[in-house]
Scaffold this active site. Structure first.
Site, PDB file in Angstrom:
ATOM      1  N   LYS A  78     -10.799   1.119  -1.006  1.00 19.89           N
ATOM      2  CA  LYS A  78      -9.640   0.720  -0.197  1.00 19.89           C
ATOM      3  C   LYS A  78      -9.968   0.869   1.281  1.00 19.89           C
ATOM      4  O   LYS A  78     -10.582   1.865   1.688  1.00 19.89           O
ATOM      5  CB  LYS A  78      -8.451   1.604  -0.572  1.00 19.89           C
ATOM      6  CG  LYS A  78      -7.149   1.260   0.138  1.00 19.89           C
ATOM      7  CD  LYS A  78      -6.039   2.225  -0.287  1.00 19.89           C
ATOM      8  CE  LYS A  78      -4.700   1.879   0.315  1.00 19.89           C
ATOM      9  NZ  LYS A  78      -3.642   2.835  -0.099  1.00 19.89           N
ATOM     10  N   SER A 153       0.329   0.622  -1.995  1.00 18.85           N
ATOM     11  CA  SER A 153      -0.417  -0.085  -0.976  1.00 18.85           C
ATOM     12  C   SER A 153      -1.862  -0.396  -1.362  1.00 18.85           C
ATOM     13  O   SER A 153      -2.508  -1.224  -0.722  1.00 18.85           O
ATOM     14  CB  SER A 153      -0.427   0.718   0.330  1.00 18.85           C
ATOM     15  OG  SER A 153      -1.047   1.970   0.110  1.00 18.85           O
ATOM     16  N   SER A 177       0.870   4.873  -4.187  1.00 20.85           N
ATOM     17  CA  SER A 177       0.008   3.730  -3.878  1.00 20.85           C
ATOM     18  C   SER A 177      -1.185   3.521  -4.792  1.00 20.85           C
ATOM     19  O   SER A 177      -1.850   2.492  -4.685  1.00 20.85           O
ATOM     20  CB  SER A 177      -0.496   3.819  -2.446  1.00 20.85           C
ATOM     21  OG  SER A 177       0.496   3.325  -1.592  1.00 20.85           O
TER      22      SER A 177
HETATM   23  N1  GLN Z   1       5.232   2.791  -0.855  1.00 19.70           N
HETATM   24  C1  GLN Z   1       5.122   4.078  -0.240  1.00 19.70           C
HETATM   25  C2  GLN Z   1       5.172   3.924   1.256  1.00 19.70           C
HETATM   26  O1  GLN Z   1       5.293   2.842   1.693  1.00 19.70           O
HETATM   27  C3  GLN Z   1       3.895   4.790  -0.695  1.00 19.70           C
HETATM   28  C4  GLN Z   1       2.662   4.283  -0.056  1.00 19.70           C
HETATM   29  C5  GLN Z   1       1.440   5.101  -0.378  1.00 19.70           C
HETATM   30  O2  GLN Z   1       1.392   5.824  -1.370  1.00 19.70           O
HETATM   31  N2  GLN Z   1       0.475   5.021   0.501  1.00 19.70           N
HETATM   32  O3  GLN Z   1       5.099   4.842   1.993  1.00 19.70           O
END
Ligand code: GLN
Length: 489
Positions: A78, A153, A177
């Protein structure tokens, strides 16, 4: 069989036996990427010919007797983790073209184990989002239905594994994420315990929540990757000084779950959850029972507060962490007369909308007049959420729940409604707030043929319990086996 169709475990086995070379494996991955990446857009950067050179080196090392556990295995990373020699953008224009001078510990350990980084995968900008739509470089498409999001994400990593571009990938999980995109893309994703893996080289989002996670097609594959990168790192003050977990899951055995107590939290089966998701998750919990697990209804009474608590704490930490992107130290710079103008213009022009929203939310929650009412209060409720888990884990070994209330939604479906997007995280945020590990594994398909995920959560540092239970489930089910049609029908 085309080598790109082999699971990680199988590819490694064939390479060990001399039936497959790393060059053949990497070549097959690159060919598959060349064929399908235009429809999927999982990658922000590809390694190119250097990957084949590394494959040749791996093959030479193997011939010379090197038995490193992941020798010659292609992986994806990532784009919030640094890899020396590759750009790191975090899906943001503010880091466009930024070349980090060092490699993240988790990645370095995988490289030391012999893995080859094929590329950097797409992400919501600074990992803020649940769909990969917040990437400044375009959305990733779900390989099961390219009109849908892959989740986020870490959507690029999940899609890359689902599309069989790579057998495994790294992601990060601050509030879901890794688990949520794993669920949307029909792959297995592990969020380890906070502190289990080094955050060094992971661009900070919410530092008290962030953890490096792994994607693979099965729990056995994920276990091999996790075993190679977890463990203490003096370069990360929050990494726990424990021996690295080494988890090898025998694919041949028929493991059982006799004596394992599985809690089913009533707060995770709420109105609003897609009926097919609830049905598949409940059926999988029955499968765990048929494997010998003992089921108990449990309660995590502060679950409803996880969402507001997370969306105060994560933006608060993000607002501090993102202060370093000022146009001076990293990435491109907007030209202006004064120093302050450079800061304002760079940040104003280069950060996307969601990132700005989070910075404003976080700065507000931390501001002198509101600190007690928002950030301070959120910290107190976070302690209650953590205690809920501690109490339940006195009674049961694992908690089973859905990963997300829905299957993959359409691209643009939550376009102008950030709150609807935040609601996708209701079932994944609590594990981050409590610091406990969680895994997402495929447990069914909805009527549109989209994958559904089952979440298992465990005690702190009990990744082995999660992976073993997931492995047992995958030895009697085949939800993790189908290959998506990649939008080609
Ligand atoms: N969807 C969550 C956020 O927007 C989690 C994102 C993540 O785990 N990086 O913060």
């Amino acid at each position: 069989m085309n080598p790109s169709e082999l699971s990680l475990t199988e590819a490694l086995r064939q390479m060990q036996k001399g039936e497959l070379s790393s060059r053949e494996l990497v070549q097959a991955s690159l060919e598959r990427i060349a064929a399908y990446e235009p429809q999927i857009h999982a990658f922000l950067h590809l390694a190119g010919p250097s990957a084949l050179e590394q494959a040749d080196q791996a093959d030479a090392r193997r011939r010379a007797g090197d038995a490193s556990p992941l020798l010659g295995l292609p992986i994806a990373v990532k784009d919030v983790l640094t890899v020396e020699g590759m750009p790191c953008t975090c899906g943001s224009k503010i880091l466009e073209g930024y070349l980090p001078p060092f490699t993240a510990t988790a990645v370095k350990r995988l490289q030391q184990a012999g893995a080859i980084v094929l590329g950097k995968t797409n992400t919501d900008e600074f990992a803020m989002g649940s769909s990969t739509e917040n990437s400044a470089y375009g959305v990733t498409h779900n390989p099961w239905d390219t009109s849908r999001v892959p989740g986020g994400s870490s959507g690029g990593s999940a899609a890359a594994v689902a599309a069989r571009f790579v057998p495994a990938a790294l992601g990060s999980d601050t509030g879901g994420s890794v688990r949520q995109p794993a669920s949307f893309c029909g792959v297995t994703g592990l969020k380890p315990t906070y502190g289990r893996a080094s955050r060094y080289g992971l661009v900070a989002y919410g530092s008290s929540l962030d953890v490096v996670g792994a994607f693979g097609r099965s729990a056995a594959d994920v276990a091999a990757v996790f075993s190679a990168y977890n463990g203490y790192d003096p370069l990360d003050a929050s990494s726990q000084n424990l021996a690295a977990a080494q988890i090898a899951l025998q694919t041949e055995s028929k493991p059982r779950l006799d004596g394992v107590k599985v809690g089913v939290p009533r707060e995770y089966f709420i109105a609003g959850i897609q009926p097919e998701v609830e049905k598949a998750v409940r059926a999988s919990i029955q499968t765990l029972q048929s494997l010998g697990a003992e089921l108990r209804e449990v309660s995590l009474p502060h679950t409803e507060f996880a969402l507001p608590v997370y969306y105060l704490i994560a933006p608060a930490e993000a607002s501090a962490n993102l202060a370093r992107f000022d146009g001076i130290r990293y990435g491109p710079r907007a030209e202006a007369e004064s120093m302050w103008e450079v800061f304002y213009r760079t940040r104003g022009e280069k950060f996307g909308e969601e990132v700005k929203r989070r910075i404003m939310l976080g700065t507000y929650a931390l501001s002198a007049g509101y600190y007690d009412a928002y950030y301070g209060q959120a910290q107190k409720v976070r302690a209650l959420i953590r205690r809920d888990f501690e109490q339940v884990f006195e009674e049961v070994d694992l908690i089973a729940s859905p990963v997300a209330p829905t299957t993959a939604f359409g691209i643009g479906a939550h376009g102008d409604d950030p709150l609807a997007m935040y609601l996708e995280d209701v079932f994944t945020l609590p594990a981050n707030l409590a610091g406990v590990p969680g895994i997402s594994l495929p447990c069914g398909f909805d009527s549109d043929g989209l994958p559904i995920g089952l979440q298992l959560m465990g005690r702190r540092f009990a990744e082995a319990d999660l992976l073993r239970a997931a492995h047992a489930f995958q030895q009697t089910t085949d939800f993790h086996l189908p290959v998506p049609g990649l939008g080609l029908g």
